[in-house]
Design an enzyme around this catalytic site. Structure first.
Site, mmCIF file in Angstrom:
data_model
loop_
_atom_site.group_PDB
_atom_site.id
_atom_site.type_symbol
_atom_site.label_atom_id
_atom_site.label_comp_id
_atom_site.label_asym_id
_atom_site.label_seq_id
_atom_site.Cartn_x
_atom_site.Cartn_y
_atom_site.Cartn_z
ATOM 1 N N HIS A 13 0.850 -1.082 0.268
ATOM 2 C CA HIS A 13 0.090 -0.025 0.011
ATOM 3 C C HIS A 13 0.725 1.121 0.085
ATOM 4 O O HIS A 13 0.220 2.504 -0.374
ATOM 5 C CB HIS A 13 -0.755 0.154 1.259
ATOM 6 N N ASP A 42 -3.245 -11.148 -1.680
ATOM 7 C CA ASP A 42 -3.578 -10.448 -0.290
ATOM 8 C C ASP A 42 -5.137 -10.005 -0.671
ATOM 9 O O ASP A 42 -5.580 -9.664 -1.780
ATOM 10 C CB ASP A 42 -2.875 -9.317 -0.217
ATOM 11 N N HIS A 97 -6.487 -7.512 0.157
ATOM 12 C CA HIS A 97 -6.774 -6.027 -0.120
ATOM 13 C C HIS A 97 -6.204 -5.851 -1.680
ATOM 14 O O HIS A 97 -5.090 -6.396 -2.013
ATOM 15 C CB HIS A 97 -5.826 -5.161 0.795
ATOM 16 N N ASP A 102 -4.250 -12.592 4.525
ATOM 17 C CA ASP A 102 -5.371 -12.310 4.953
ATOM 18 C C ASP A 102 -6.735 -12.627 4.064
ATOM 19 O O ASP A 102 -7.827 -12.482 4.602
ATOM 20 C CB ASP A 102 -5.432 -10.871 5.324
#
Ligand SMILES: CN1CC(C(=O)N[C@@H](CCCCCC(O)(O)c2ccon2)c2nc(-c3ccccc3F)c[nH]2)C1
Ligand SMILES: [Ca+2]
Ligand SMILES: [Zn+2]
Length: 376
Positions: free
Chosen positions: A142, A177, A179, A265
């Site tokens: 990120h 991931d 995200h 995750d």
């Protein structure tokens, strides 16, 4: 290419620093670097370490960071310390706060180690010494040029890819991931030398980007791929969409290096996640990327149910090596985290899979249509 390893084996280089597990984001923060130390302890106990070259990362230097990040942002991180009062405007500008991206003790050292490992790993690929290089402390996808985001401070993925581009024309980035891999996509959004492919929960979920129609722009048009997914996706559905999308990307892009961000995750039962993947399903993505026999970099990422993260990355290290780890976790320093079953493979739940076959088919069709635009 490694002479003398049979088809099922690969030469693997693994980066680890013994102090990684000591960094602490603060009370109640879900990101715990300790999970990397737990993974290492499992690898040691399973005897996987002796099958790999183990290297300590060279801590990244300021000039390494500034190949992507802004000088003033890195200068700020270098001096950041919980005991130092900071100008609120500066903290806001760099998106440093007390909840998501806090300043914790040793923050800059933490960045130097996790990013240093990804940069060192890229250098090992450039030297053509290994088929697969691993850095479970990396994958912090990120971070932006001048801004921390989503628990990420420096973007080790971008720095590693920039290093790979010194010896390779085309690098494929795949991100499992839960995200969206926004920082990596943004960094390479206008170039055709890096193709970014992210699979992620989309809709009322952090960071909010990663729409299926975001396909790159200018010289990078069609080189960004976003695969939006809904809650509860299971192994069968995930692999049903993962394999054809990746196969098409490989076909049209023909990368000479692959970076796979293995954020854990997306596993069932993750503290922040809402997918329903098993360790075996998540690991099948690693196995699939490995099957193309293109130099492969495996990075960590998210993952907030610690024992599941360690299970997953230990299993996937075995996948990289071509060694099936025994499901029974041997007694070791962190055994109690794996109670009561002490197993590598975790049961998934009966949560509803909101990804209908139709929604998956529509998404696959749209993504493949975009990628086909790159075919001569
Ligand atoms: C204003 N809204 C609040 C912001 C928000 O929802 N942030 C996400 C951030 C999730 C970051 C995920 C990081 C990652 O897993 O992708 C990762 C980490 C390293 O590499 N990849 C989030 N924070 C938390 C969180 C933060 C502190 C404490 C408890 C929490 F649940 C959960 N989810 C926006
Ligand atoms: Ca993703
Ligand atoms: Zn994540």
């Amino acid at each position: 290419p490694s002479v003398g390893t049979d088809a099922t084996k690969r030469k693997v280089c693994y980066f680890y620093h013994p102090t990684m597990g000591n960094f602490y984001y603060g009370n109640g923060h879900p990101m715990k670097p300790h999970r990397v130390r737990m993974t290492h302890a499992l690898l040691e106990k399973y005897g996987l370490l002796r099958h790999m070259r183990i290297l300590r990362p060279i801590p990244a230097h300021e000039r390494d960071f500034c190949r992507f990040h802004a000088d003033d942002y890195i200068a700020f991180l270098r001096t950041a310390d919980p005991s130092v009062e900071n100008n609120p405007a500066t903290l806001r500008r760099f998106n440093i706060d007390d909840v998501e991206c806090p300043i914790f003790h040793g923050l800059y050292k933490f960045c130097q180690l996790y990013a240093g490992a990804s940069i060192s790993a890229a250098r090992q690929v450039n030297l053509d010494h290994y088929d697969i290089v691993i850095n479970w402390s990396g994958g912090l996808h990120h971070a932006k040029k001048s801004m921390a985001s989503g628990f990420c401070y420096v973007n080790d993925v971008v720095l590693a890819i920039l290093s790979l581009l010194e010896t390779r024309d085309r690098v494929l980035y795949v991100d499992i991931d839960i995200h969206h891999g926004d920082g990596v996509e943004e960094a390479f959004y206008t170039t055709d030398r890096v193709m970014t492919v992210s699979f992620h929960k989309f809709g009322g979920y952090f960071p909010g980007t990663g729409h299926i129609d975001d396909i790159g722009c200018d010289g990078g048009k069609y080189y960004a791929v976003n695969v939006p997914l809904d809650d509860g996706i299971d192994d069968e559905s995930y692999l049903y969409i993962f394999k054809p999308v990746v196969a098409k990307a490989m076909e049209v892009f023909r990368p000479n290096a692959i970076v796979l961000q293995c954020g854990a995750d997306s596993l069932s039962g993750d503290r922040l996640g809402c997918f329903n993947l098993s360790v075996r399903g998540h690991g099948e993505c690693v196995k699939y990327m490995r099957s193309f026999n293109v130099p492969l970099m495996l990075l960590g990422g998210g993952g907030y149910t610690l024992h599941n993260v360690a299970r997953c990355w230990c299993y996937e290290t075995g996948v990289a090596l071509g060694i099936e780890v025994n499901n029974k976790i041997p007694d070791h320093q962190y055994s109690e985290y794996f109670a009561p079953l002490y197993r590598i493979h975790l049961p998934t739940t009966n949560m509803t899979n909101k990804n209908s076959r139709k929604s998956l088919d529509d998404t696959i069709a749209k993504v493949l249509a975009n990628l086909s635009k790159l075919q001569a």
